[in-house]
Design an enzyme around this catalytic site. Structure first.
Site, PDB file in Angstrom:
ATOM      1  CB  THR A 179      -0.900   0.005   1.253  1.00 25.30           C
ATOM      2  OG1 THR A 179      -1.485   1.290   1.410  1.00 25.30           O
ATOM      3  CG2 THR A 179      -0.116  -0.297   2.521  1.00 25.30           C
ATOM      4  CG  ASP A 180      -1.084   5.019  -1.050  1.00 27.20           C
ATOM      5  OD1 ASP A 180      -1.663   4.372  -0.149  1.00 27.20           O
ATOM      6  OD2 ASP A 180      -1.644   5.930  -1.682  1.00 27.20           O
ATOM      7  CD  GLU A 181      -3.477   3.292   4.214  1.00 20.80           C
ATOM      8  OE1 GLU A 181      -3.410   3.322   5.444  1.00 20.80           O
ATOM      9  OE2 GLU A 181      -4.503   2.920   3.589  1.00 20.80           O
ATOM     10  CE1 TYR A 229      -3.169  -2.736   5.694  1.00 18.06           C
ATOM     11  CE2 TYR A 229      -3.198  -0.394   5.164  1.00 18.06           C
ATOM     12  CZ  TYR A 229      -3.213  -1.712   4.761  1.00 18.06           C
ATOM     13  OH  TYR A 229      -3.259  -2.023   3.419  1.00 18.06           O
ATOM     14  CE  LYS A 278       0.230  -4.618   2.871  1.00 15.03           C
ATOM     15  NZ  LYS A 278      -0.135  -5.979   2.348  1.00 15.03           N
TER      16      LYS A 278
HETATM   17  P1  NAD Z   1      -9.447  -7.466   2.222  1.00 14.77           P
HETATM   18  O1  NAD Z   1      -9.443  -7.218   3.685  1.00 14.77           O
HETATM   19  O2  NAD Z   1     -10.693  -7.206   1.437  1.00 14.77           O
HETATM   20  O3  NAD Z   1      -9.058  -8.989   1.932  1.00 14.77           O
HETATM   21  C1  NAD Z   1      -8.012  -9.625   2.622  1.00 14.77           C
HETATM   22  C2  NAD Z   1      -8.158 -11.117   2.428  1.00 14.77           C
HETATM   23  O4  NAD Z   1      -7.084 -11.758   3.136  1.00 14.77           O
HETATM   24  C3  NAD Z   1      -9.477 -11.677   3.014  1.00 14.77           C
HETATM   25  O5  NAD Z   1     -10.097 -12.523   2.067  1.00 14.77           O
HETATM   26  C4  NAD Z   1      -9.029 -12.434   4.245  1.00 14.77           C
HETATM   27  O6  NAD Z   1      -9.837 -13.565   4.535  1.00 14.77           O
HETATM   28  C5  NAD Z   1      -7.610 -12.853   3.851  1.00 14.77           C
HETATM   29  N1  NAD Z   1      -6.794 -13.075   5.052  1.00 14.77           N
HETATM   30  C6  NAD Z   1      -6.679 -12.257   6.121  1.00 14.77           C
HETATM   31  N2  NAD Z   1      -5.874 -12.820   7.044  1.00 14.77           N
HETATM   32  C7  NAD Z   1      -5.462 -14.000   6.521  1.00 14.77           C
HETATM   33  C8  NAD Z   1      -4.609 -15.027   6.989  1.00 14.77           C
HETATM   34  N3  NAD Z   1      -4.032 -14.954   8.193  1.00 14.77           N
HETATM   35  N4  NAD Z   1      -4.380 -16.094   6.184  1.00 14.77           N
HETATM   36  C9  NAD Z   1      -4.962 -16.179   4.954  1.00 14.77           C
HETATM   37  N5  NAD Z   1      -5.803 -15.256   4.478  1.00 14.77           N
HETATM   38  C10 NAD Z   1      -6.047 -14.171   5.250  1.00 14.77           C
HETATM   39  O7  NAD Z   1      -8.222  -6.642   1.641  1.00 14.77           O
HETATM   40  P2  NAD Z   1      -8.024  -5.932   0.228  1.00 14.77           P
HETATM   41  O8  NAD Z   1      -8.566  -4.572   0.316  1.00 14.77           O
HETATM   42  O9  NAD Z   1      -8.501  -6.845  -0.833  1.00 14.77           O
HETATM   43  O10 NAD Z   1      -6.450  -5.825   0.178  1.00 14.77           O
HETATM   44  C11 NAD Z   1      -5.651  -6.852  -0.405  1.00 14.77           C
HETATM   45  C12 NAD Z   1      -4.199  -6.451  -0.321  1.00 14.77           C
HETATM   46  O11 NAD Z   1      -4.009  -5.224  -1.016  1.00 14.77           O
HETATM   47  C13 NAD Z   1      -3.717  -6.219   1.102  1.00 14.77           C
HETATM   48  O12 NAD Z   1      -2.412  -6.731   1.209  1.00 14.77           O
HETATM   49  C14 NAD Z   1      -3.717  -4.705   1.253  1.00 14.77           C
HETATM   50  O13 NAD Z   1      -2.738  -4.283   2.163  1.00 14.77           O
HETATM   51  C15 NAD Z   1      -3.398  -4.283  -0.166  1.00 14.77           C
HETATM   52  N6  NAD Z   1      -3.913  -2.955  -0.557  1.00 14.77           N
HETATM   53  C16 NAD Z   1      -5.240  -2.664  -0.459  1.00 14.77           C
HETATM   54  C17 NAD Z   1      -5.708  -1.421  -0.878  1.00 14.77           C
HETATM   55  C18 NAD Z   1      -7.178  -1.070  -0.846  1.00 14.77           C
HETATM   56  O14 NAD Z   1      -7.536   0.059  -1.175  1.00 14.77           O
HETATM   57  N7  NAD Z   1      -8.069  -1.973  -0.471  1.00 14.77           N
HETATM   58  C19 NAD Z   1      -4.818  -0.475  -1.386  1.00 14.77           C
HETATM   59  C20 NAD Z   1      -3.469  -0.814  -1.478  1.00 14.77           C
HETATM   60  C21 NAD Z   1      -3.036  -2.057  -1.066  1.00 14.77           C
END
Ligand code: NAD
Length: 333
Positions: free
Chosen positions: A134-136, A159, A163
């Site tokens: 993430t950009d965070e 968080y 990350k």
């Molecule tokens: P989300 O919370 O919707 O999904 C996360 C998934 O990971 C879920 O299906 C959950 O069941 C699974 N999970 C959590 N803990 C787990 C574990 N211990 N073992 C196996 N599976 C596990 O998240 P998202 O928004 O889809 O984000 C996905 C990735 O992208 C993350 O790494 C997040 O940091 C990154 N990200 C998200 C955003 C955003 O805007 N949503 C932006 C930048 C980066």
């Protein structure tokens, strides 16, 4: 015939992961996609119904925090590549319970790195370990400037600290063990499939139900919104054509103040519900700001454009309306 390449995608039942799994399983018949997800509260495995019967797709329920389980999974499937999205992803939850963020985001990532380090020894060049971040991790911007691949890390929430830590471990495995890693740091995504704890789905649900729309502080914090399907195209490009050891910043060129996003959500959702213009404006409620709330995130994605010819394609108004229509289908009884 060449052996099918087996790709482990973690977190594929979550928001972004489900879009990636649907894309990979339906566009690349020559890959075997194994989706590993613990099915936490944030997951919804039914999002993957469209590919659940595909020969090239397997779902495994399991936890990346369980090192023995991860080792057994690697022994069973002999993964060629990993795309790692599984994470605890909600900043507000990380403020209440930071420990699980360290366990999943840091130690879970370490378990995957350890498994590939052993399995790929001697054949590193044939593999890819792609870590989604993430950009965070870069902290908070003022009114000017952009995050890019060279921005120093400055995480400010549990968080983003978790990350950032996982990014450092991934990079350390590249330098120490020559693991062929790729990292991308992405801005806020929007689109279908997101859990209702996040701003866009929550506010659409609340508009439908006539409930308050709680906005942190004065609503002036700025985010760079990227359509999740553009993110999937960026991940595809980075996974297939990125250079190991490199980082790529992904953004939407689409900065909005939270209050302006909420006003658009109100306008489009009221319109789609057939409500008179401005009906849900009165639901806006300003609440005490989030602790340590980062003011602004914005990405300079020039590297991705120059090196991999990726640019965000979505028209924001159309994509946001498409997103709202999807949530109306989910939440409107
Ligand atoms: P989300 O919370 O919707 O999904 C996360 C998934 O990971 C879920 O299906 C959950 O069941 C699974 N999970 C959590 N803990 C787990 C574990 N211990 N073992 C196996 N599976 C596990 O998240 P998202 O928004 O889809 O984000 C996905 C990735 O992208 C993350 O790494 C997040 O940091 C990154 N990200 C998200 C955003 C955003 O805007 N949503 C932006 C930048 C980066």
């Amino acid at each position: 015939m060449d052996k099918k390449q087996t790709i482990l995608i973690t977190g594929g039942a979550g928001f972004i992961g489900s879009h990636l799994v649907l894309h990979m399983a339906s566009h690349y018949a020559h890959y075997h996609i194994v989706n590993l997800d613990a099915l936490t509260y944030a997951a919804d495995v039914s999002l993957l119904d469209a590919v659940s019967g595909f020969d090239n797709y397997t779902f495994v329920q399991g936890d990346i925090r369980d090192r023995n389980f991860i080792q057994e999974l690697f022994d069973t499937y002999g993964f060629d590549h990993v795309i790692h999205l599984a994470a605890e992803s909600h900043v507000d939850n990380s403020i209440v319970n930071p420990a699980v963020f360290a366990e999943t985001n840091v130690l879970g990532t370490l378990n995957l790195l350890e498994a590939v380090k052993t399995q790929w020894e001697g054949t590193m060049a044939e593999h890819r370990f792609y870590h989604i971040s993430t950009d965070e991790v870069f902290g908070s911007l003022g009114d000017r400037g952009f995050f890019s691949e060279t921005t120093p890390y400055d995480p400010r929430s549990p968080y983003s600290a978790s990350k950032a830590s996982s990014d450092h471990f991934v990079r350390a495995y590249y330098h120490t063990y020559q693991l062929p890693v790729l990292i991308s740091n992405c801005s806020n995504n929007y689109g279908p499939h997101q859990h209702k704890e996040k701003l866009i789905p929550l506010f659409i649900k609340n508009i439908i139900e006539g409930k308050n729309l709680p906005i942190y502080g004065a609503g002036t914090n700025i985010r760079d919104w990227l359509y999740v399907k553009d993110h999937v195209q960026a991940m595809d490009a980075i996974f297939h054509r990125g250079t190991p050891g490199e980082t790529y910043a992904i953004g939407g060129n689409n900065e909005l103040r939270n209050i302006d996003l909420v006003r658009l959500l109100i306008q489009y959702t009221d319109d789609l519900l057939g409500n008179p213009k401005g009906t849900s404006e009165s639901l806006i409620t300003y609440v005490t700001d989030r602790k340590g709330h980062d003011f602004r995130y914005a990405i300079d994605a020039t590297k991705l454009k120059d090196k991999l010819q990726w640019e965000p394609k979505a028209n924001f108004e159309e994509a946001l309306k498409e997103t709202i229509v999807w949530y109306l289908g989910k939440y409107k009884s």
